[in-house]
Design a protein around this motif. Structure first.
Motif, mmCIF file in Angstrom:
data_model
loop_
_atom_site.group_PDB
_atom_site.id
_atom_site.type_symbol
_atom_site.label_atom_id
_atom_site.label_comp_id
_atom_site.label_asym_id
_atom_site.label_seq_id
_atom_site.Cartn_x
_atom_site.Cartn_y
_atom_site.Cartn_z
ATOM 1 N N PHE A 47 1.520 -1.414 -0.264
ATOM 2 C CA PHE A 47 0.113 -0.068 -0.245
ATOM 3 C C PHE A 47 1.435 1.468 0.083
ATOM 4 O O PHE A 47 0.418 2.286 -0.455
ATOM 5 N N TYR A 48 1.867 1.120 1.301
ATOM 6 C CA TYR A 48 2.946 2.924 0.998
ATOM 7 C C TYR A 48 4.117 2.511 -0.048
ATOM 8 O O TYR A 48 3.710 3.577 -0.868
ATOM 9 N N SER A 49 4.128 1.164 -0.587
ATOM 10 C CA SER A 49 5.236 1.781 -1.144
ATOM 11 C C SER A 49 4.814 2.007 -2.574
ATOM 12 O O SER A 49 5.360 2.438 -3.671
ATOM 13 N N GLY A 50 3.211 2.197 -2.764
ATOM 14 C CA GLY A 50 2.719 2.311 -4.476
ATOM 15 C C GLY A 50 2.577 3.222 -4.484
ATOM 16 O O GLY A 50 2.614 4.010 -5.999
ATOM 17 N N MET A 51 2.665 4.474 -3.387
ATOM 18 C CA MET A 51 2.271 5.515 -3.397
ATOM 19 C C MET A 51 3.799 7.023 -3.316
ATOM 20 O O MET A 51 3.657 7.841 -3.949
ATOM 21 N N VAL A 52 4.991 5.677 -3.057
ATOM 22 C CA VAL A 52 6.067 6.223 -3.365
ATOM 23 C C VAL A 52 6.660 6.425 -4.268
ATOM 24 O O VAL A 52 6.467 6.587 -4.965
ATOM 25 N N ASN A 53 8.130 7.230 -4.166
ATOM 26 C CA ASN A 53 8.669 7.191 -5.687
ATOM 27 C C ASN A 53 9.509 6.192 -6.054
ATOM 28 O O ASN A 53 9.685 5.159 -5.091
ATOM 29 N N ARG A 54 9.584 5.917 -7.195
ATOM 30 C CA ARG A 54 10.085 4.551 -7.868
ATOM 31 C C ARG A 54 11.666 4.020 -6.795
ATOM 32 O O ARG A 54 11.845 2.919 -6.757
ATOM 33 N N LYS A 55 12.267 5.422 -6.405
ATOM 34 C CA LYS A 55 13.650 5.348 -5.677
ATOM 35 C C LYS A 55 13.712 4.273 -4.736
ATOM 36 O O LYS A 55 14.379 4.228 -3.851
ATOM 37 N N VAL A 96 0.506 2.038 -8.974
ATOM 38 C CA VAL A 96 -1.138 2.644 -8.196
ATOM 39 C C VAL A 96 -1.840 1.136 -8.487
ATOM 40 O O VAL A 96 -1.944 0.727 -6.989
ATOM 41 N N THR A 97 -0.797 0.044 -8.605
ATOM 42 C CA THR A 97 -1.247 -1.276 -8.751
ATOM 43 C C THR A 97 -0.750 -1.856 -7.324
ATOM 44 O O THR A 97 -2.161 -2.725 -6.591
ATOM 45 N N PHE A 98 0.136 -1.946 -7.282
ATOM 46 C CA PHE A 98 0.608 -1.974 -5.738
ATOM 47 C C PHE A 98 -0.611 -1.541 -4.252
ATOM 48 O O PHE A 98 -0.432 -1.885 -3.643
ATOM 49 N N VAL A 99 -1.019 -0.414 -4.521
ATOM 50 C CA VAL A 99 -1.338 0.219 -3.870
ATOM 51 C C VAL A 99 -2.792 -0.844 -3.895
ATOM 52 O O VAL A 99 -3.582 -0.977 -2.524
ATOM 53 N N LEU A 100 -3.236 -0.659 -4.709
ATOM 54 C CA LEU A 100 -4.838 -1.676 -4.631
ATOM 55 C C LEU A 100 -4.663 -2.519 -4.410
ATOM 56 O O LEU A 100 -5.203 -3.357 -3.085
ATOM 57 N N LEU A 101 -2.935 -3.424 -4.846
ATOM 58 C CA LEU A 101 -3.084 -5.354 -4.023
ATOM 59 C C LEU A 101 -2.999 -4.643 -2.038
ATOM 60 O O LEU A 101 -3.190 -5.691 -1.593
ATOM 61 N N GLY A 102 -2.348 -3.569 -2.247
ATOM 62 C CA GLY A 102 -2.424 -3.738 -0.522
ATOM 63 C C GLY A 102 -2.814 -3.307 0.325
ATOM 64 O O GLY A 102 -3.641 -3.835 0.788
ATOM 65 N N THR A 103 -4.200 -2.172 -0.821
ATOM 66 C CA THR A 103 -5.579 -2.404 0.285
ATOM 67 C C THR A 103 -6.143 -3.688 0.042
ATOM 68 O O THR A 103 -6.973 -3.865 0.808
ATOM 69 N N GLY A 104 -6.105 -4.613 -0.547
ATOM 70 C CA GLY A 104 -7.389 -5.883 -0.388
ATOM 71 C C GLY A 104 -6.881 -7.012 0.227
ATOM 72 O O GLY A 104 -7.677 -7.021 0.781
ATOM 73 N N LEU A 105 -4.703 -6.362 0.464
ATOM 74 C CA LEU A 105 -4.441 -7.786 1.439
ATOM 75 C C LEU A 105 -4.881 -7.091 2.690
ATOM 76 O O LEU A 105 -4.866 -8.049 4.442
ATOM 77 N N LEU A 106 -4.884 -5.145 2.870
ATOM 78 C CA LEU A 106 -5.573 -5.419 4.759
ATOM 79 C C LEU A 106 -7.370 -5.245 5.068
ATOM 80 O O LEU A 106 -6.911 -5.234 5.936
ATOM 81 N N ARG A 124 -13.515 16.291 -8.733
ATOM 82 C CA ARG A 124 -12.238 15.278 -9.815
ATOM 83 C C ARG A 124 -12.556 13.915 -9.720
ATOM 84 O O ARG A 124 -14.058 13.699 -9.526
ATOM 85 N N LYS A 125 -11.963 13.752 -10.495
ATOM 86 C CA LYS A 125 -12.453 11.705 -11.211
ATOM 87 C C LYS A 125 -12.304 11.178 -9.703
ATOM 88 O O LYS A 125 -11.883 10.912 -9.118
ATOM 89 N N PRO A 126 -13.274 9.979 -10.313
ATOM 90 C CA PRO A 126 -13.155 8.704 -9.040
ATOM 91 C C PRO A 126 -12.068 7.852 -9.635
ATOM 92 O O PRO A 126 -11.488 7.492 -10.211
ATOM 93 N N SER A 127 -10.793 8.055 -8.783
ATOM 94 C CA SER A 127 -9.462 7.264 -7.971
ATOM 95 C C SER A 127 -9.460 6.765 -7.649
ATOM 96 O O SER A 127 -10.380 6.045 -7.078
ATOM 97 N N ALA A 128 -8.344 5.225 -8.416
ATOM 98 C CA ALA A 128 -8.716 4.313 -7.931
ATOM 99 C C ALA A 128 -7.946 4.492 -6.024
ATOM 100 O O ALA A 128 -7.807 3.876 -5.641
ATOM 101 N N MET A 129 -6.912 5.277 -6.687
ATOM 102 C CA MET A 129 -5.928 5.891 -4.340
ATOM 103 C C MET A 129 -6.953 6.352 -4.116
ATOM 104 O O MET A 129 -6.932 6.363 -2.782
#
Length: 426
Positions: A49-57, A219-229, A275-280
């Motif tokens: 969940f967190y890692s999907g939101m940060v910078n790739r580095k 953002v797919t990591f955020v979705l995966l993390g949300t599902g696990l949470l 705003r648009k309905p977002s996955a985030m």
């Protein structure tokens, strides 16, 4: 001779005697084994969940900050952590560190008095998972700018001086908040408020990043993390019934309803703002709902869980917008989501709780039913815990900074923590 005894205690601990306690229930034990595993999966879920939101580095470093909690806090828990949280009460604020030192008398011990139908060791392992995820939640506030070694020191101090006292005060029968009648079914105070206020203190202390704006890595990591949470949260809340019973079903149902309502409320509220309905947004809303229903899950009805989710989502959404206009660089908005979500849930427990939902543990009916006592108790606890968690965390950040510099250099930050702290690349 004394040295030999001490060494022998560590290397050759006393073997447990067979447990013959007749009150141990197979169904309760099976459910709590499952719930314990469910809560553990929340920490890897948080990592995604967190890692999907940060910078790739900074993806690897952000994930590792969650994973290291599973290793570090488990060892601390076995040595002295369980004792500090659930050992014999010392003044209602902390447990005696000698009570279960090195898990002495746990495998063969009598069940915990509030969980009489499961083995004591299972209760200890279930509670361990709460201790693991709480400091991991804080990491979103200082993501992309903290030194890894300093982070491990801070979470160790946080557990000893913030988490353990709050867990003891809230969930131990002799704890000061428990005695006052404070209701926290699964950790709105102990977990989310403590982490949220620590996050705010961390964001203020470490100041802004040199590159405060960026695109989410995945953002797919955020979705995966949300599902696990979301999946693991059923163990978090329903498991806090401490048995396979009707209360666990109530907690599971209110958890589902509250989180779903919050997810919808977040994106609808975004739509009102143009705003648009977002996955985030959907994911953040769902997590805010999960946070807010946590203290109330075993005390409120399903319609009221929907109300809690909606109210929490709208308030947190507004506070995320407000935070973005300040100089507070809470990287992943941990305080507006976890801290504020926990406080909203804490207060609304005092509004909507009713003894018909949980007659064994509810200390009164909520404000919605015309009674004020429980609401005032919840309000007082919210203020006291907030002050303790924020001030205590700020002090611990300063202590950690003296021991080991907290913040990475500007060059290390620009390089990214994956390379500068771990020599790895996403």
């Amino acid at each position: 001779m004394l040295l030999a005894v001490v060494v022998g205690t560590f290397v050759f601990p006393a073997l447990p005697k067979p447990t013959t306690l007749s009150q141990i229930n197979a169904a309760d034990t099976a459910w709590m084994l499952t719930a314990t595993a469910l809560v553990l999966i929340m920490t890897p879920g948080l990592a995604f969940f967190y890692s999907g939101m940060v910078n790739r580095k900074n993806v690897i470093s952000t994930m590792l900050q969650s994973f290291i909690c599973m290793a570090l806090l488990t060892v601390v828990w076995v040595v002295v952590g369980f004792s500090l949280a659930f050992g014999d009460s010392v003044g209602g604020v902390i447990g005696n560190p000698a009570t279960f030192f090195m898990m002495r008398n746990v495998l063969d011990g009598a069940p915990w008095e509030l969980a009489p139908t499961i083995p004591l060791a299972l209760f200890a392992m279930f509670q361990l998972k709460f201790a693991i995820i709480t400091p991991a939640l804080i990491t979103g506030a200082f993501a992309e700018r903290i030194r890894f070694t300093s982070y491990t020191i801070f979470i160790l101090l946080f557990f000893v001086f913030i988490y353990a006292p709050l867990a003891h005060a809230t969930w131990h029968p002799q704890g000061i908040l428990f005695q006052l009648g404070v209701l926290d079914f699964a950790g709105g105070t102990v977990v989310h408020m403590s982490a949220g206020w620590a996050a705010l203190a961390s964001a203020i202390y470490l100041k802004r990043r040199h590159e405060p704006s960026h695109s989410p890595a995945m953002v797919t990591f955020v979705l995966l993390g949300t599902g696990l949470l979301w999946f693991g949260w059923f163990g978090f809340n329903a498991g806090s019934a401490l048995g396979a019973n009707a209360l666990a079903v109530t907690a599971l149902a209110t958890t589902m309803a509250g989180s779903a309502a919050a997810a919808l409320a977040w994106i609808f509220f975004d739509a009102v703002k143009g705003r648009k309905p977002s996955a985030m947004g959907t994911c953040i809303g769902a997590v805010v709902g999960l946070v807010a229903i946590t203290p109330a899950a075993g005390f409120v009805t399903m319609p009221h869980s929907v109300a809690i989710g909606v109210i929490a989502a709208i308030i947190s959404n507004q506070l995320v917008d407000w935070r973005s206009k300040t100089n507070i660089d809470d990287t992943l908005d941990v305080f507006p989501c976890h801290g504020v979500g926990g406080m909203v849930g804490m207060l609304l427990t005092g509004v909507f709780a009713h003894q018909n939902v949980n007659s064994a543990n509810t200390t009164g009916n909520g404000l919605f039913y015309g009674e004020t006592k429980l609401f005032l108790i919840q309000l007082g606890a919210m203020v006291g815990v907030s002050a303790f968690a924020f001030a205590g965390s700020f002090v611990l950040l300063k202590v950690t900074d003296v021991i080991s510099r907290l913040r990475v250099s500007e060059e290390e930050e620009r390089m990214g923590l994956d390379l500068s702290q771990h020599g790895e690349k996403h």
